[in-house]
Design a protein around this motif. Sequence first.
Motif, PDB file in Angstrom:
ATOM      1  N   ARG A 101       2.661  16.332  -2.665  1.00 20.05           N
ATOM      2  CA  ARG A 101       3.607  16.436  -3.783  1.00 20.05           C
ATOM      3  C   ARG A 101       3.853  15.074  -4.430  1.00 20.05           C
ATOM      4  N   GLY A 102       3.962  14.048  -3.594  1.00 26.27           N
ATOM      5  CA  GLY A 102       4.230  12.719  -4.129  1.00 26.27           C
ATOM      6  C   GLY A 102       3.129  12.219  -5.039  1.00 26.27           C
TER       7      GLY A 102
ATOM      8  N   ALA B 233       1.623   7.185  -8.084  1.00 26.30           N
ATOM      9  CA  ALA B 233       0.850   8.210  -8.794  1.00 26.30           C
ATOM     10  C   ALA B 233       1.095   8.125 -10.298  1.00 26.30           C
ATOM     11  N   GLY B 234       2.343   7.901 -10.681  1.00 26.02           N
ATOM     12  CA  GLY B 234       2.673   7.797 -12.099  1.00 26.02           C
ATOM     13  C   GLY B 234       1.998   6.615 -12.773  1.00 26.02           C
TER      14      GLY B 234
ATOM     15  N   SER C 107      -4.369   5.367  -6.757  1.00 31.31           N
ATOM     16  CA  SER C 107      -4.884   6.456  -5.939  1.00 31.31           C
ATOM     17  C   SER C 107      -4.176   6.514  -4.598  1.00 31.31           C
ATOM     18  N   LEU C 108      -4.313   7.634  -3.927  1.00 33.50           N
ATOM     19  CA  LEU C 108      -3.788   7.785  -2.567  1.00 33.50           C
ATOM     20  C   LEU C 108      -4.383   6.717  -1.652  1.00 33.50           C
TER      21      LEU C 108
ATOM     22  N   ARG D 179       0.898  -5.591 -15.882  1.00 30.30           N
ATOM     23  CA  ARG D 179       1.419  -4.228 -15.915  1.00 30.30           C
ATOM     24  C   ARG D 179       0.461  -3.318 -15.144  1.00 30.30           C
ATOM     25  N   ILE D 180       0.978  -2.689 -14.084  1.00 32.78           N
ATOM     26  CA  ILE D 180       0.144  -1.913 -13.162  1.00 32.78           C
ATOM     27  C   ILE D 180      -0.629  -0.802 -13.859  1.00 32.78           C
TER      28      ILE D 180
END
Length: 267
Positions: A9-10, A51-52, A56-57, A110-111
């Motif tokens: 979900r995250g 995620a936003g 990546s995971l 900025r990421i």
Amino acid sequence: ANIAANTLRGFRLEVEETGRVTDVLALAANSANTTVGQLGEGLKFVAPIAAGLGLSLEETTAAIGKLSDSGLQATLSGTGLRRVLSELESPSGKTAQILSDLGLTTDQVRISQVGLVSALRALKDAGLDTGQALEVFGDRGGPAFEVISSNIEAVEAMTEKLEGAAGTADRVAEVMDDNLNGALLRALSAFQGLFLAIGDSGGLGLLESAANGLAVGINFLTDNVDALGAALTVLGVGLALTKVGFLTNTTVAVGATAAYVVNQGVA
């Protein structure tokens, strides 16, 4: 399952990605100074932000792993990394001034535009020191920045490793299951299957008698460990009769084992 669901979900992943999540968590837990539980705690705080911003995971977990290696585990890793990401994505006026003093623009760190590794490398190359890091990221984010900015290559290597994590959970489970505990669990599963089959066939009376007899035998063995070897030998022979396929023989074998154990106790 709870950790995997929270991570899914995250990171806004579909349920079909559950295998990917469990593989990444398993490999990370076996490659860094952390546990699956601690990884889950850390990811819980940072996953939605990561995620936003397009991380990546695997890259996020790699960063959490490197923070964990330095003692920033569980919630400390998650909240620390979240502060770093948040401040670089939406810098405050003070942060923008410090960046300007270093010869950087906010867009360069900025990421969402340059990614985590590029942003960290730009700050490191520009000479952001510990004092400035604490000013920018605070007491919680400052240490996290110091750790991951000093381990950029390690984060990249871990990310690549985690991207190839497919199948890790199965391999770990196989190793963990290859011991006495795994053998006992398999035996328990076999007994459960046998009893369910007896119940489905309508032999509830036989099932109750066999279960009661088995309980008596197990209780005796608990108190008389020396009799365990002989009792298990008889039990193994009795269970072998299941291969013949006769339910009656199986029930008699289990009952006979219990009777043998009780007789041993009486003797």
